[in-house]
Design a protein around this motif. Structure first.
Motif, PDB file in Angstrom:
ATOM      1  N   ASN A  83      71.326 -48.903  27.843  1.00 54.13           N
ATOM      2  CA  ASN A  83      71.839 -48.610  29.183  1.00 54.13           C
ATOM      3  C   ASN A  83      71.809 -49.876  30.039  1.00 54.13           C
ATOM      4  O   ASN A  83      71.157 -49.934  31.078  1.00 54.13           O
ATOM      5  CB  ASN A  83      71.005 -47.496  29.820  1.00 54.13           C
ATOM      6  CG  ASN A  83      71.580 -47.021  31.130  1.00 54.13           C
ATOM      7  OD1 ASN A  83      72.741 -47.278  31.435  1.00 54.13           O
ATOM      8  ND2 ASN A  83      70.763 -46.340  31.912  1.00 54.13           N
ATOM      9  N   GLN A  84      72.491 -50.910  29.546  1.00 53.19           N
ATOM     10  CA  GLN A  84      72.619 -52.189  30.241  1.00 53.19           C
ATOM     11  C   GLN A  84      74.040 -52.691  29.983  1.00 53.19           C
ATOM     12  O   GLN A  84      74.772 -52.088  29.216  1.00 53.19           O
ATOM     13  CB  GLN A  84      71.663 -53.230  29.669  1.00 53.19           C
ATOM     14  CG  GLN A  84      70.238 -52.817  29.452  1.00 53.19           C
ATOM     15  CD  GLN A  84      69.446 -53.934  28.804  1.00 53.19           C
ATOM     16  OE1 GLN A  84      69.255 -54.984  29.396  1.00 53.19           O
ATOM     17  NE2 GLN A  84      68.992 -53.718  27.587  1.00 53.19           N
TER      18      GLN A  84
ATOM     19  N   ASN B  94      67.178 -50.973  24.828  1.00 56.38           N
ATOM     20  CA  ASN B  94      67.789 -50.189  25.894  1.00 56.38           C
ATOM     21  C   ASN B  94      69.303 -50.409  25.880  1.00 56.38           C
ATOM     22  O   ASN B  94      69.778 -51.496  26.206  1.00 56.38           O
ATOM     23  CB  ASN B  94      67.187 -50.609  27.240  1.00 56.38           C
ATOM     24  CG  ASN B  94      67.794 -49.882  28.414  1.00 56.38           C
ATOM     25  OD1 ASN B  94      68.624 -48.986  28.252  1.00 56.38           O
ATOM     26  ND2 ASN B  94      67.393 -50.266  29.609  1.00 56.38           N
TER      27      ASN B  94
ATOM     28  N   ALA C  11      70.162 -44.779  24.751  1.00 57.13           N
ATOM     29  CA  ALA C  11      70.819 -44.627  26.059  1.00 57.13           C
ATOM     30  C   ALA C  11      70.744 -43.161  26.466  1.00 57.13           C
ATOM     31  O   ALA C  11      70.834 -42.276  25.611  1.00 57.13           O
ATOM     32  CB  ALA C  11      72.271 -45.091  25.985  1.00 57.13           C
ATOM     33  N   PRO C  12      70.572 -42.883  27.770  1.00 61.31           N
ATOM     34  CA  PRO C  12      70.492 -41.493  28.239  1.00 61.31           C
ATOM     35  C   PRO C  12      71.801 -40.736  27.972  1.00 61.31           C
ATOM     36  O   PRO C  12      72.888 -41.326  27.987  1.00 61.31           O
ATOM     37  CB  PRO C  12      70.254 -41.623  29.742  1.00 61.31           C
ATOM     38  CG  PRO C  12      69.908 -43.047  29.996  1.00 61.31           C
ATOM     39  CD  PRO C  12      70.441 -43.848  28.861  1.00 61.31           C
TER      40      PRO C  12
ATOM     41  N   ALA D 291      76.452 -45.202  22.388  1.00 65.82           N
ATOM     42  CA  ALA D 291      75.388 -46.129  22.781  1.00 65.82           C
ATOM     43  C   ALA D 291      75.803 -47.581  22.584  1.00 65.82           C
ATOM     44  O   ALA D 291      75.171 -48.480  23.119  1.00 65.82           O
ATOM     45  CB  ALA D 291      74.109 -45.839  21.998  1.00 65.82           C
TER      46      ALA D 291
ATOM     47  N   ARG E 286      80.507 -42.794  29.047  1.00 65.57           N
ATOM     48  CA  ARG E 286      81.193 -43.811  28.239  1.00 65.57           C
ATOM     49  C   ARG E 286      82.239 -43.182  27.324  1.00 65.57           C
ATOM     50  O   ARG E 286      83.353 -43.682  27.196  1.00 65.57           O
ATOM     51  CB  ARG E 286      80.192 -44.583  27.378  1.00 65.57           C
ATOM     52  CG  ARG E 286      79.355 -45.567  28.137  1.00 65.57           C
ATOM     53  CD  ARG E 286      78.406 -46.274  27.199  1.00 65.57           C
ATOM     54  NE  ARG E 286      77.495 -47.135  27.916  1.00 65.57           N
ATOM     55  CZ  ARG E 286      76.450 -47.734  27.353  1.00 65.57           C
ATOM     56  NH1 ARG E 286      76.202 -47.565  26.059  1.00 65.57           N
ATOM     57  NH2 ARG E 286      75.667 -48.504  28.063  1.00 65.57           N
TER      58      ARG E 286
ATOM     59  N   GLU F 125      73.575 -38.764  29.799  1.00 65.36           N
ATOM     60  CA  GLU F 125      74.601 -38.841  30.850  1.00 65.36           C
ATOM     61  C   GLU F 125      75.402 -40.141  30.766  1.00 65.36           C
ATOM     62  O   GLU F 125      76.591 -40.166  31.049  1.00 65.36           O
ATOM     63  CB  GLU F 125      73.976 -38.659  32.233  1.00 65.36           C
ATOM     64  CG  GLU F 125      73.320 -37.293  32.445  1.00 65.36           C
ATOM     65  CD  GLU F 125      74.169 -36.098  32.000  1.00 65.36           C
ATOM     66  OE1 GLU F 125      75.366 -36.025  32.357  1.00 65.36           O
ATOM     67  OE2 GLU F 125      73.640 -35.229  31.280  1.00 65.36           O
ATOM     68  N   VAL F 126      74.740 -41.214  30.356  1.00 64.90           N
ATOM     69  CA  VAL F 126      75.418 -42.512  30.224  1.00 64.90           C
ATOM     70  C   VAL F 126      76.403 -42.481  29.055  1.00 64.90           C
ATOM     71  O   VAL F 126      77.558 -42.886  29.188  1.00 64.90           O
ATOM     72  CB  VAL F 126      74.380 -43.654  30.039  1.00 64.90           C
ATOM     73  CG1 VAL F 126      75.064 -44.960  29.644  1.00 64.90           C
ATOM     74  CG2 VAL F 126      73.564 -43.829  31.318  1.00 64.90           C
ATOM     75  N   VAL F 127      75.952 -41.963  27.907  1.00 60.27           N
ATOM     76  CA  VAL F 127      76.865 -41.951  26.755  1.00 60.27           C
ATOM     77  C   VAL F 127      77.998 -40.953  26.961  1.00 60.27           C
ATOM     78  O   VAL F 127      79.120 -41.206  26.533  1.00 60.27           O
ATOM     79  CB  VAL F 127      76.128 -41.737  25.403  1.00 60.27           C
ATOM     80  CG1 VAL F 127      75.171 -42.878  25.120  1.00 60.27           C
ATOM     81  CG2 VAL F 127      75.406 -40.422  25.330  1.00 60.27           C
TER      82      VAL F 127
END
Length: 184
Positions: A168-169, A166, A116-117, A12, A124, A119-121
């Motif tokens: 996820n930015q 958030n 963070a969702p 995250a 990453r 799928e995003v982490v």
């Protein structure tokens, strides 16, 4: 006086954001992983004890980690504030930390949940390219994180100490949002 505890799933951006913020605020970034490595490197009493567990492939027991956190937060540079990254990980550790802060007269901590969702982490962490970061391993780490940390989020929300940001930015936008929520 800024005292922050960073929570969030692996990937995250906790480490990056807590370091950036600590530099901006001129307070120590206290990472339990770094404390552990430093204590082992310097061969402190706690470091020697921890090394025995690490060498045998065991997790370092809570009590030993708590002793290291207590030692670190009692140092003079932590008197003006700090950012904790990687501790607490469980409600029992949060309760210990609450008692410790009362004992050493350091109250007023707030908790930043860098969210963070999955799928995003996962994306990453896969991008980091570490050998042990397979999707299966990452998903398991996220399951463990959610199981251990979800109760912590509720614990701090109930105490009105939780700030959610958030994750996820872009890195810059997360830093900017963090600075805004901390200033308020």
């Amino acid at each position: 006086m800024t005292r922050l505890i960073f929570l969030g799933p692996p990937g995250a951006g906790k480490g990056t954001q807590s370091q950036t913020l600590a530099e901006h605020l001129n307070i120590p970034h206290v990472s339990t992983g770094e404390i552990l490595r430093q204590a082992m490197k310097e061969q402190t009493l706690l470091g020697i004890k921890a090394q025995n567990y690490v060498n045998s492939g065991e997790l370092v027991p809570d009590q030993l980690v708590q002793d290291m956190v207590q030692e670190r937060l009692s140092q003079p540079d932590a008197g003006n504030g700090w950012i904790l990254d990687g501790f607490p990980r469980k409600v029992t550790q949060a309760a210990f930390l609450e008692e410790l802060l009362e004992t050493i007269h350091q109250s007023g901590e707030r908790v930043v949940n860098l969210d963070a969702p999955d799928e995003v982490v996962i994306a990453r962490l896969l991008d980091r390219g570490r050998k042990d970061d397979t999707e299966e391993v990452i998903r398991r780490r996220l399951e463990v994180y959610r199981a251990e940390t979800a109760p912590l989020i509720d614990y701090y929300r109930d105490r009105l100490k939780l700030l959610t940001v958030n994750g996820n930015q872009s890195q810059e936008d997360v830093t900017s949002e963090l600075q805004k929520v901390i200033a308020s």
